[in-house]
Design a protein around this motif. Sequence first.
Motif, PDB file in Angstrom:
ATOM      1  N   THR A 304      48.015  24.939  41.831  1.00  0.00           N
ATOM      2  CA  THR A 304      49.163  25.639  41.722  1.00  0.00           C
ATOM      3  C   THR A 304      50.338  24.756  42.540  1.00  0.00           C
ATOM      4  OG1 THR A 304      49.313  26.752  43.770  1.00  0.00           O
ATOM      5  CG2 THR A 304      47.911  27.936  41.908  1.00  0.00           C
ATOM      6  N   GLU A 305      51.584  25.050  41.991  1.00  0.00           N
ATOM      7  CA  GLU A 305      52.685  24.235  42.638  1.00  0.00           C
ATOM      8  C   GLU A 305      52.817  24.598  44.135  1.00  0.00           C
ATOM      9  OE1 GLU A 305      56.934  25.099  41.694  1.00  0.00           O
ATOM     10  OE2 GLU A 305      56.556  27.002  40.788  1.00  0.00           O
ATOM     11  N   TRP A 308      50.442  22.154  45.733  1.00  0.00           N
ATOM     12  CA  TRP A 308      50.530  20.756  45.589  1.00  0.00           C
ATOM     13  C   TRP A 308      51.706  20.371  46.723  1.00  0.00           C
ATOM     14  CZ3 TRP A 308      55.060  17.744  45.136  1.00  0.00           C
ATOM     15  CH2 TRP A 308      54.763  16.536  44.674  1.00  0.00           C
ATOM     16  N   THR A 349      51.075  21.531  36.839  1.00  0.00           N
ATOM     17  CA  THR A 349      50.571  22.376  37.706  1.00  0.00           C
ATOM     18  C   THR A 349      50.054  23.574  37.027  1.00  0.00           C
ATOM     19  OG1 THR A 349      52.480  23.984  38.321  1.00  0.00           O
ATOM     20  CG2 THR A 349      52.068  21.713  39.638  1.00  0.00           C
TER      21      THR A 349
END
Length: 417
Positions: A304-305, A308, A349
Amino acid sequence: MTVVRTAADIEAPVQRFRRIRHRSAALCAPLSAEDMMVQSMPDASPAKWHLAHTTWFFEKFVLERDADYRSAHPEWHYLFNSYYQSVGPMHARPQRGLLSRPGVAQIYDFRERVDEAVSERLHRGVDAETLAVIELGLEHEQQHQELLLTDIKHAFASNPLLPAYTSRPAPRGSAEMVSLDFIAGREGIVEIGHQGGDFAFDNEGPRHRVLLQPHALANRLITNAEYAEFVHDGGYAEPSLWLSDGWDTVRRENWQRPYYWREDLASEFTLAGEQPIDPHAPVCHVSYFEADAFARWAGARLPTEAEWERAAASLPVQGNFLDERALHPLPVSQSPGLLQMFGDVWEWTASPYVSYPGFRPLAGALGEYNGKFMCGQWVLRGGSCATPREHIRASYRNFFPPHARWQFMGIRLGQDR
């Protein structure tokens, strides 16, 4: 109204403005006038349009803040507006390649006149709001510098002669591949989003809290060799690996390998022309659909962003960017920790591009910059080999539709723990 007047405040913005604007022209130096006219697909733009549009931005949003300013070519506003509906109509995007006039020389003259006017405005002193718009314009210019390269790559790949933009192929890696390992990420409530203090786009904020479940991120990007295994194993022929829209796209477009890979899976088109595929370099030019399917095949998922960003926030912004002039993803050397988080390829993502809680777009026409695209797009992080290094930060959110492939897009795996 705050006015910038000190030598330190004046010279730095002027020098930054000139330096960034000069880089766009320098990126076009290897191109002929004919090269700069080509639009090889509706999603790409001619190089000369990029030069003109970024100049239009400064004329429309900076110089025309002065009621006494008069454009030498007001009719060009229709040609070089991109999507700012609130400032007027624009020429259809798929038809930008039909604009043989104005010519390249006229566009360079347009740039020089606007650059002189903006520089003179900075020397005289500008209010803080105007200075902020100029900074937005420079960040916008850096986005178009990357687009210049990816669009000309697509144009050259469409030419049967397969011309090279640069004569320097990217350096190849050693015979030893860095092992793929997973590193546990932070779990619990964390904060993401821009923290303030320097420039950020409006879509990077506001900073807010998210809950991260136990997870891990791969220590490096997926390589060409690993992706080739997916291809050889029939990944493009197995519908169970694909999202429904992805499978429809695979069949409709007859996808069988990454964009720019040749049918023999041994060579690929690069900005240095056709080159042997380096098995240890990161795979690039894959869509979200392909990244997601590969992750399923590998028994993993995309990060997922939030996962990250939380992992990247403590790392220096270092990597293979436009500044290194490799113009292609490079293999990584063995070292501990997370590698290749910045540069090389934009990392898909698992997060749709939506607003953060409390998001407010910029006021006026500039509010169209990011917010109105928050539908049907997916977030990418980290920058690429065509991104200027100073343009990237951990909170930067890029976004593209899930079928897009012509940008330098690649894969980092994640997994649940």
